[in-house]
Design a protein around this motif. Structure first.
Motif, short mmCIF file in Angstrom:
data_model
loop_
_atom_site.label_atom_id
_atom_site.label_comp_id
_atom_site.label_asym_id
_atom_site.label_seq_id
_atom_site.Cartn_x
_atom_site.Cartn_y
_atom_site.Cartn_z
N SER A 1 28.36 12.22 -25.02
CA SER A 1 27.34 13.19 -25.44
C SER A 1 26.89 14.07 -24.27
O SER A 1 25.86 14.72 -24.35
N HIS A 2 27.67 14.08 -23.20
CA HIS A 2 27.26 14.82 -22.00
C HIS A 2 27.19 16.33 -22.29
O HIS A 2 28.10 16.89 -22.91
N PRO A 3 26.13 17.01 -21.82
CA PRO A 3 25.99 18.45 -22.10
C PRO A 3 27.17 19.28 -21.57
O PRO A 3 27.51 20.31 -22.16
N ALA A 4 27.80 18.83 -20.48
CA ALA A 4 28.93 19.61 -19.94
C ALA A 4 30.10 19.63 -20.93
O ALA A 4 30.85 20.61 -21.01
N LEU A 5 30.24 18.55 -21.70
CA LEU A 5 31.31 18.50 -22.71
C LEU A 5 30.97 19.50 -23.82
O LEU A 5 31.82 20.26 -24.29
N GLY A 6 29.69 19.50 -24.22
CA GLY A 6 29.24 20.44 -25.26
C GLY A 6 29.43 21.88 -24.82
O GLY A 6 29.92 22.71 -25.60
N ARG A 7 29.06 22.17 -23.59
CA ARG A 7 29.19 23.56 -23.10
C ARG A 7 30.65 24.00 -23.06
O ARG A 7 31.01 25.10 -23.46
N ALA A 8 31.53 23.09 -22.58
CA ALA A 8 32.96 23.44 -22.50
C ALA A 8 33.53 23.67 -23.89
O ALA A 8 34.33 24.60 -24.12
N ALA A 9 33.11 22.84 -24.87
CA ALA A 9 33.61 23.00 -26.25
C ALA A 9 33.11 24.31 -26.85
O ALA A 9 33.83 25.00 -27.57
N ALA A 10 31.84 24.66 -26.55
CA ALA A 10 31.28 25.90 -27.08
C ALA A 10 31.98 27.11 -26.43
O ALA A 10 32.21 28.12 -27.10
N GLU A 11 32.32 26.95 -25.18
CA GLU A 11 32.97 28.06 -24.48
C GLU A 11 34.34 28.39 -25.10
O GLU A 11 34.70 29.55 -25.25
N ILE A 12 35.09 27.36 -25.49
CA ILE A 12 36.42 27.66 -26.02
C ILE A 12 36.39 28.09 -27.49
O ILE A 12 37.30 28.77 -27.95
N THR A 13 35.33 27.69 -28.23
CA THR A 13 35.28 28.04 -29.66
C THR A 13 34.32 29.19 -29.95
O THR A 13 34.37 29.76 -31.04
N GLY A 14 33.40 29.46 -29.02
CA GLY A 14 32.36 30.46 -29.28
C GLY A 14 31.31 29.94 -30.26
O GLY A 14 30.55 30.71 -30.84
N ALA A 15 31.23 28.61 -30.42
CA ALA A 15 30.34 28.02 -31.42
C ALA A 15 28.88 28.08 -31.00
O ALA A 15 28.55 28.12 -29.81
N GLU A 16 27.99 28.01 -32.00
CA GLU A 16 26.55 27.92 -31.73
C GLU A 16 26.09 26.46 -31.67
O GLU A 16 25.10 26.14 -31.04
N THR A 17 26.82 25.59 -32.36
CA THR A 17 26.46 24.16 -32.40
C THR A 17 27.73 23.33 -32.30
O THR A 17 28.73 23.65 -32.94
N ILE A 18 27.64 22.28 -31.48
CA ILE A 18 28.76 21.33 -31.38
C ILE A 18 28.21 19.94 -31.65
O ILE A 18 27.24 19.51 -31.00
#
Ligand SMILES: O=C(O)CCC(=O)C(=O)O
Length: 262
Positions: free
Chosen positions: A85-102
């Protein structure tokens, strides 16, 4: 912008075109080091929280050459929960998908023992074939906990296979990759090539739900340790009327933490 910067492709562009991308530095090394003994505890059926995993394909006493696949290990252990649940994982996932929520909707712990046995392999498959209950944007972040060298049996990705749609013949549980490859009928005009997801500890690869991938045996000296974290964005929803454990608990922040909000 200097001319050279314009030539550097972003991870989002690589992911969109190839169906996967590699991010070598995402999660802190000190956290990765704390996770290693916690993986061993869960493998040994020692659950810090008192909660068992959802399921486990290996238990002490089983064939030591087999891959240890344990589902929802973050329910059992707080350090594993911190990692997935680390925020860095969330940020990296959002960066590649352009998502608002992960949101995390499933986790697999994967421990591939050394020794090079076929039983340690993962057969070619598309994740989507196992995810009938989802529609929309669901995908995988794969966290390297050990040094995933070419000898360690890294994931092998088939570039651009995410454009093929669903193809028959994949099987996660059939570790003889060459044999399985012969059973996968490629769409007209498609070609098969493979790229190894070599990553240092704390690195992460992301792959699309239709990207073909698998992995061979671990012939390195130590275990290959990793987590496959299955993620969703706001562009996904459970299929109407579908019933499955993995869509039944989405409001539970322990099982299914939201790890990024724009
Ligand atoms: O760990 C592997 O070798 C394969 C994992 C996998 O199939 C996945 O992350 O979707």
């Amino acid at each position: 912008m200097p001319a050279s910067d314009a030539l550097v492709e972003s991870p989002a562009e690589t992911y969109a075109r190839e169906g996967f991308c590699l991010r070598p530095q995402v999660l802190p090394r000190e956290l990765i080091e704390r996770v290693v003994p916690r993986m061993d505890a869960v493998i040994a059926c020692e659950y810090e929280t008192g909660v068992p995993p959802k399921s486990r394909l290996w238990k002490p006493g089983d064939d030591p050459r087999k891959i240890r696949k344990i589902d929802m290990p973050h329910l059992c252990d707080r350090t594993i929960h911190e990692l997935i649940s680390h925020p860095a994982l969330g940020r990296a996932a959002a960066e590649i998908t352009g998502a608002e929520t992960i949101q995390v909707w499933a986790v697999q712990m994967l421990y591939k023992p050394p020794g090079g046995a076929t039983a340690g392999g993962v057969g070619w498959h598309q994740d989507r074939q196992y995810w009938r209950y989802w529609e929309g944007e669901v995908f995988t972040a794969w966290i390297a906990v050990s040094d995933v060298t070419p000898e360690a049996g890294p994931i092998r990705f088939v570039p651009r296979s995410h454009e093929w749609g669903e193809v028959e013949g994949g099987d996660f549980f059939q570790g003889r990759l060459d044999e399985l490859r012969g059973k996968i009928a490629l769409p007209n005009g498609a070609s098969w090539s493979e790229v190894e997801g070599v990553l240092p500890p704390g690195g992460v690869s992301f792959h699309h739900r239709y990207t073909f991938h698998g992995s061979g045996p671990n012939v390195s000296a130590g275990p290959r340790r990793s987590f496959a974290v299955h993620l969703r964005t706001e562009k996904s929803r459970p299929v109407a009327g579908a019933k499955d454990y993995f869509i039944s608990n989405l409001d539970d922040p322990t099982a299914n933490p939201v790890i990024y909000r724009a």
